[in-house]
Scaffold this motif. Structure first.
Motif, mmCIF file in Angstrom:
data_model
loop_
_atom_site.group_PDB
_atom_site.id
_atom_site.type_symbol
_atom_site.label_atom_id
_atom_site.label_comp_id
_atom_site.label_asym_id
_atom_site.label_seq_id
_atom_site.Cartn_x
_atom_site.Cartn_y
_atom_site.Cartn_z
ATOM 1 N N SER A 12 -15.049 20.914 -7.055
ATOM 2 C CA SER A 12 -13.694 20.381 -7.183
ATOM 3 C C SER A 12 -13.498 19.154 -6.300
ATOM 4 O O SER A 12 -12.644 18.328 -6.571
ATOM 5 C CB SER A 12 -12.663 21.454 -6.837
ATOM 6 N N GLN A 13 -14.285 19.023 -5.227
ATOM 7 C CA GLN A 13 -14.168 17.853 -4.366
ATOM 8 C C GLN A 13 -14.747 16.616 -5.029
ATOM 9 O O GLN A 13 -14.428 15.497 -4.650
ATOM 10 C CB GLN A 13 -14.871 18.093 -3.041
ATOM 11 N N ASP A 14 -15.646 16.816 -6.001
ATOM 12 C CA ASP A 14 -16.239 15.679 -6.688
ATOM 13 C C ASP A 14 -15.251 15.019 -7.641
ATOM 14 O O ASP A 14 -15.413 13.867 -8.006
ATOM 15 C CB ASP A 14 -17.478 16.111 -7.475
ATOM 16 N N GLU A 15 -14.269 15.774 -8.060
ATOM 17 C CA GLU A 15 -13.286 15.208 -8.976
ATOM 18 C C GLU A 15 -12.408 14.239 -8.206
ATOM 19 O O GLU A 15 -11.838 14.560 -7.169
ATOM 20 C CB GLU A 15 -12.436 16.324 -9.589
ATOM 21 N N ARG A 16 -12.319 13.064 -8.703
ATOM 22 C CA ARG A 16 -11.541 12.027 -8.030
ATOM 23 C C ARG A 16 -10.066 12.172 -8.407
ATOM 24 O O ARG A 16 -9.711 12.259 -9.578
ATOM 25 C CB ARG A 16 -12.031 10.640 -8.427
ATOM 26 N N SER A 17 -9.255 12.215 -7.375
ATOM 27 C CA SER A 17 -7.822 12.247 -7.622
ATOM 28 C C SER A 17 -7.358 10.811 -7.824
ATOM 29 O O SER A 17 -8.012 9.866 -7.408
ATOM 30 C CB SER A 17 -7.096 12.899 -6.443
ATOM 31 N N PRO A 18 -6.231 10.659 -8.454
ATOM 32 C CA PRO A 18 -5.731 9.296 -8.627
ATOM 33 C C PRO A 18 -5.615 8.610 -7.267
ATOM 34 O O PRO A 18 -5.273 9.228 -6.264
ATOM 35 C CB PRO A 18 -4.351 9.482 -9.265
ATOM 36 N N ALA A 19 -5.933 7.345 -7.260
ATOM 37 C CA ALA A 19 -5.924 6.596 -5.998
ATOM 38 C C ALA A 19 -4.536 6.614 -5.380
ATOM 39 O O ALA A 19 -3.546 6.330 -6.045
ATOM 40 C CB ALA A 19 -6.370 5.161 -6.246
ATOM 41 N N GLU A 20 -4.534 6.989 -4.117
ATOM 42 C CA GLU A 20 -3.264 6.990 -3.410
ATOM 43 C C GLU A 20 -2.912 5.552 -3.066
ATOM 44 O O GLU A 20 -3.781 4.756 -2.720
ATOM 45 C CB GLU A 20 -3.372 7.832 -2.142
ATOM 46 N N PRO A 21 -1.651 5.234 -3.139
ATOM 47 C CA PRO A 21 -1.273 3.861 -2.824
ATOM 48 C C PRO A 21 -1.549 3.549 -1.351
ATOM 49 O O PRO A 21 -1.362 4.381 -0.475
ATOM 50 C CB PRO A 21 0.224 3.806 -3.122
ATOM 51 N N VAL A 22 -2.033 2.359 -1.106
ATOM 52 C CA VAL A 22 -2.290 1.916 0.258
ATOM 53 C C VAL A 22 -0.943 1.595 0.898
ATOM 54 O O VAL A 22 -0.142 0.845 0.335
ATOM 55 C CB VAL A 22 -3.198 0.665 0.258
ATOM 56 N N PRO A 23 -0.665 2.197 2.056
ATOM 57 C CA PRO A 23 0.625 1.930 2.675
ATOM 58 C C PRO A 23 0.748 0.457 3.075
ATOM 59 O O PRO A 23 -0.215 -0.152 3.531
ATOM 60 C CB PRO A 23 0.651 2.840 3.905
ATOM 61 N N GLN A 24 1.907 -0.071 2.875
ATOM 62 C CA GLN A 24 2.189 -1.456 3.247
ATOM 63 C C GLN A 24 3.036 -1.438 4.516
ATOM 64 O O GLN A 24 4.015 -0.711 4.608
ATOM 65 C CB GLN A 24 2.955 -2.170 2.123
ATOM 66 N N TYR A 25 2.628 -2.248 5.483
ATOM 67 C CA TYR A 25 3.343 -2.308 6.748
ATOM 68 C C TYR A 25 3.976 -3.685 6.894
ATOM 69 O O TYR A 25 3.429 -4.694 6.458
ATOM 70 C CB TYR A 25 2.390 -2.048 7.921
ATOM 71 N N SER A 26 5.112 -3.676 7.546
ATOM 72 C CA SER A 26 5.803 -4.945 7.759
ATOM 73 C C SER A 26 5.079 -5.747 8.844
ATOM 74 O O SER A 26 4.233 -5.221 9.574
ATOM 75 C CB SER A 26 7.253 -4.688 8.178
ATOM 76 N N GLU A 27 5.441 -7.025 8.946
ATOM 77 C CA GLU A 27 4.834 -7.860 9.973
ATOM 78 C C GLU A 27 5.180 -7.354 11.367
ATOM 79 O O GLU A 27 4.364 -7.424 12.283
ATOM 80 C CB GLU A 27 5.296 -9.313 9.806
ATOM 81 N N GLN A 28 6.400 -6.842 11.505
ATOM 82 C CA GLN A 28 6.820 -6.317 12.801
ATOM 83 C C GLN A 28 5.982 -5.088 13.173
ATOM 84 O O GLN A 28 5.539 -4.956 14.321
ATOM 85 C CB GLN A 28 8.307 -5.952 12.774
ATOM 86 N N GLU A 29 5.731 -4.188 12.211
ATOM 87 C CA GLU A 29 4.902 -3.017 12.494
ATOM 88 C C GLU A 29 3.474 -3.436 12.847
ATOM 89 O O GLU A 29 2.865 -2.880 13.764
ATOM 90 C CB GLU A 29 4.878 -2.083 11.285
ATOM 91 N N GLY A 30 2.947 -4.439 12.143
ATOM 92 C CA GLY A 30 1.619 -4.948 12.443
ATOM 93 C C GLY A 30 1.550 -5.563 13.832
ATOM 94 O O GLY A 30 0.574 -5.360 14.566
ATOM 95 N N ALA A 31 2.607 -6.299 14.203
ATOM 96 C CA ALA A 31 2.636 -6.926 15.531
ATOM 97 C C ALA A 31 2.736 -5.868 16.622
ATOM 98 O O ALA A 31 2.083 -5.989 17.681
ATOM 99 C CB ALA A 31 3.816 -7.898 15.618
ATOM 100 N N MET A 32 3.523 -4.820 16.374
ATOM 101 C CA MET A 32 3.640 -3.739 17.364
ATOM 102 C C MET A 32 2.312 -2.991 17.512
ATOM 103 O O MET A 32 1.916 -2.641 18.629
ATOM 104 C CB MET A 32 4.757 -2.774 16.959
ATOM 105 N N ALA A 33 1.623 -2.780 16.398
ATOM 106 C CA ALA A 33 0.332 -2.088 16.451
ATOM 107 C C ALA A 33 -0.698 -2.968 17.170
ATOM 108 O O ALA A 33 -1.502 -2.470 17.967
ATOM 109 C CB ALA A 33 -0.143 -1.747 15.044
#
Length: 187
Positions: A58-79
């Motif tokens: 069951s692990q070999d079965e690919r689930s639909p691709a989860e969306p890649v989270p999008q981060y704001s510029e402010q979140e990127g700058a804080m990280a």
């Protein structure tokens, strides 16, 4: 004393002879029913095992691709700031553990070496945990920190394995290059 605690004594009594069963009652043959039941169960278990071996996991079965989270510029700058602060924190910790390279007392020199190696190990783990805590870290900076953590681990393993100095040179250069990439990214 009628019986020896150690069994039959030489010249003692022999056990009674076995008497054959009466003529009308022959000993029964073991039933084959249990043998047949055992074989059926064993073959069934083998069939299930072989079938599950070829069945896709069951692990070999690919689930639909989860969306890649999008981060704001402010979140990127804080990280980015959090990761660069983590680098500064670890730099101070490593500088505080290294001490003098020319320590005359061999015990103190050994302890400083162990302490420095431990600090590099903790630094490597700290970078990875900080990256996990700051998922908005830009991918290029994340890769630089992962490379630096991997370089620290490789260096420590080489030192623990007592790798000769001529083989340590390229590892030192690789670690220094990874360190410089993080320094330039955090400027």
């Amino acid at each position: 004393m009628t019986g020896s605690p150690y069994g039959v004594t030489p010249g003692g009594a022999w056990p009674p002879p076995l008497v054959p069963p009466p003529l009308g009652l022959a000993p029964s043959k073991p039933s084959r029913l249990w043998t047949v039941i055992f074989l059926v169960v064993a073959l069934g278990a083998a069939g299930i095992a072989i079938g599950s071996w070829f069945r896709p996991n069951s692990q070999d079965e690919r689930s639909p691709a989860e969306p890649v989270p999008q981060y704001s510029e402010q979140e990127g700058a804080m990280a980015r700031k959090a990761m660069c602060d983590a680098y500064d924190k670890t730099l101070k910790a490593i500088a505080g553990t290294s001490g003098s390279q020319n320590e005359p007392d061999p015990t103190k020199a050994f302890l400083m070496t162990v302490n420095t190696r431990f600090a590099f190990h903790i630094t490597s783990e700290f970078f990875v945990s900080e990256l996990d805590r700051n998922p908005a870290t830009p991918k290029d900076l994340e890769q630089k920190f992962r490379n630096l953590a991997a370089s620290y681990d490789e260096l420590l393993l080489a030192q623990l394995a007592r790798t000769p100095d001529d083989q340590l040179g390229p590892i030192y250069k690789k670690t220094e290059a990874a360190d410089n990439e993080v320094i330039h990214a955090c400027e």
